[in-house]
Write a protein that holds these residues in place. Structure first.
Motif, PDB file in Angstrom:
ATOM      1  N   THR A  51      34.596 -96.195  22.328  1.00  0.00           N
ATOM      2  CA  THR A  51      35.098 -95.122  21.476  1.00  0.00           C
ATOM      3  C   THR A  51      36.229 -95.638  20.600  1.00  0.00           C
ATOM      4  N   PRO A  52      36.126 -95.551  19.281  1.00  0.00           N
ATOM      5  CA  PRO A  52      37.169 -96.067  18.395  1.00  0.00           C
ATOM      6  C   PRO A  52      38.521 -95.392  18.650  1.00  0.00           C
ATOM      7  N   GLY A  53      39.564 -96.213  18.764  1.00  0.00           N
ATOM      8  CA  GLY A  53      40.910 -95.697  18.911  1.00  0.00           C
ATOM      9  C   GLY A  53      41.302 -95.271  20.307  1.00  0.00           C
ATOM     10  N   LEU A  54      40.364 -95.273  21.249  1.00  0.00           N
ATOM     11  CA  LEU A  54      40.678 -94.855  22.613  1.00  0.00           C
ATOM     12  C   LEU A  54      41.442 -95.962  23.333  1.00  0.00           C
ATOM     13  N   LYS A  55      42.627 -95.638  23.824  1.00  0.00           N
ATOM     14  CA  LYS A  55      43.485 -96.646  24.453  1.00  0.00           C
ATOM     15  C   LYS A  55      43.532 -96.518  25.967  1.00  0.00           C
ATOM     16  N   GLY A  56      43.433 -95.297  26.474  1.00  0.00           N
ATOM     17  CA  GLY A  56      43.519 -95.126  27.915  1.00  0.00           C
ATOM     18  C   GLY A  56      43.000 -93.779  28.362  1.00  0.00           C
ATOM     19  N   ILE A  57      42.639 -93.711  29.635  1.00  0.00           N
ATOM     20  CA  ILE A  57      42.171 -92.475  30.258  1.00  0.00           C
ATOM     21  C   ILE A  57      42.842 -92.353  31.617  1.00  0.00           C
ATOM     22  N   SER A  58      43.293 -91.164  31.941  1.00  0.00           N
ATOM     23  CA  SER A  58      43.810 -90.920  33.287  1.00  0.00           C
ATOM     24  C   SER A  58      43.089 -89.727  33.875  1.00  0.00           C
ATOM     25  N   CYS A  59      42.693 -89.872  35.136  1.00  0.00           N
ATOM     26  CA  CYS A  59      42.015 -88.806  35.867  1.00  0.00           C
ATOM     27  C   CYS A  59      42.867 -88.462  37.078  1.00  0.00           C
ATOM     28  N   LEU A  60      43.311 -87.215  37.142  1.00  0.00           N
ATOM     29  CA  LEU A  60      44.227 -86.793  38.184  1.00  0.00           C
ATOM     30  C   LEU A  60      43.484 -86.438  39.464  1.00  0.00           C
ATOM     31  N   SER A  61      44.067 -86.845  40.581  1.00  0.00           N
ATOM     32  CA  SER A  61      43.476 -86.545  41.880  1.00  0.00           C
ATOM     33  C   SER A  61      43.470 -85.044  42.121  1.00  0.00           C
ATOM     34  N   THR A  62      42.360 -84.546  42.676  1.00  0.00           N
ATOM     35  CA  THR A  62      42.265 -83.108  42.954  1.00  0.00           C
ATOM     36  C   THR A  62      42.064 -82.817  44.440  1.00  0.00           C
ATOM     37  N   HIS A  90      51.266 -88.962  32.752  1.00  0.00           N
ATOM     38  CA  HIS A  90      50.291 -87.877  32.907  1.00  0.00           C
ATOM     39  C   HIS A  90      50.016 -87.605  34.394  1.00  0.00           C
ATOM     40  N   ILE A  91      49.828 -88.672  35.154  1.00  0.00           N
ATOM     41  CA  ILE A  91      49.476 -88.526  36.568  1.00  0.00           C
ATOM     42  C   ILE A  91      50.603 -87.891  37.372  1.00  0.00           C
TER      43      ILE A  91
END
Length: 242
Positions: A51-62, A90-91
């Motif tokens: 994905t252009p420009g995507l630098k990072g992803i964070s997924c929070l524990s549920t 974010h996390i």
């Protein structure tokens, strides 16, 4: 963390976070990627995003599973070092909100929460290049910054000291311009007032940043060279038809 905190409140949250994570001044520069990889509650991976420009992803524990941080494997280590700190914000600070994941781009998207992204950027910058360590370097070097090249060299030096990109240092110079001006004027660090750009505008505060001073020096030097160049090209004073 509540959504509409002030800059000063955000910084207090960041300092408490660093204390809770046992991040001390002796640990600088920080390797946030290794730091997060060593935590049992975080999984870190570096896939190559398409994905252009995507630098990072964070997924929070549920439900007790580890939080996940994904970093763009096509970017440099220093870029990912900052993004990792951004995702850590974010996390840790945004886990109580409705969002369970965050996609962070080079430029914020219209559907992103601009305030949360500001918190993550400002918080990451404060973790990696904290004001209490950054300001003394600036005060020590400030009188020697007499050309725009001096500023460029200084930014490169600070980027090396804190293991961040020069863009992060430029961001710090801009976002902390009011605070830096107070410190350079002799205000002790514990008395410096931290205000967001919007709060500064509301209070009628207008301060030039170190980036502004760098740009002014570059403009002056460019204008000087242009005048010299124009004089060299001025043939009207010479009779070339004789």
């Amino acid at each position: 963390m509540h959504h509409h905190c002030t800059k000063a409140e955000l910084y207090r949250e960041i300092h408490q976070l660093c204390e809770g994570l046992n991040i001390t001044r002796d640990g600088y520069p920080l390797d946030m990627i290794q730091f997060c990889q060593e935590r049992p509650d975080i999984e870190v991976a570096c896939p190559c995003f398409k994905t252009p420009g995507l630098k990072g992803i964070s997924c929070l524990s549920t439900q007790g599973e580890p939080n996940v941080i994904l970093l763009n494997g096509t970017l440099s280590w220093k870029e990912n070092n900052f993004t990792c700190a951004h995702e850590l914000i974010h996390i840790t600070l945004h886990k109580g909100g409705p969002a369970k994941s965050f996609n962070c781009f080079e430029k914020a998207k219209p559907n992103q929460d601009a305030f949360l992204e500001w918190q993550a950027n400002e918080g990451a910058a404060e973790i990696l290049a904290p004001a209490h360590l950054l300001f003394p370097y600036i005060a020590e070097q400030y009188s020697q910054l007499t050309t725009w090249k001096d500023y460029g060299s200084f930014k490169a030096k600070l980027a090396s000291i804190f293991s961040v990109t020069e863009a992060v240092i430029t961001y710090r110079f801009e976002s902390l311009k009011y605070e830096i001006s107070q410190y350079l004027a002799g205000t002790p660090l514990d008395r410096v007032q931290f205000l967001s750009a919007s709060r500064q505008r509301q209070a009628g505060i207008s301060v030039r940043s170190l980036n502004d001073l760098e740009a002014e020096l570059l403009h002056k030097e460019t204008a000087t060279f242009k005048k010299i160049h124009d004089r060299k090209l001025n043939l009207r004073s010479i009779d070339i038809h004789s």
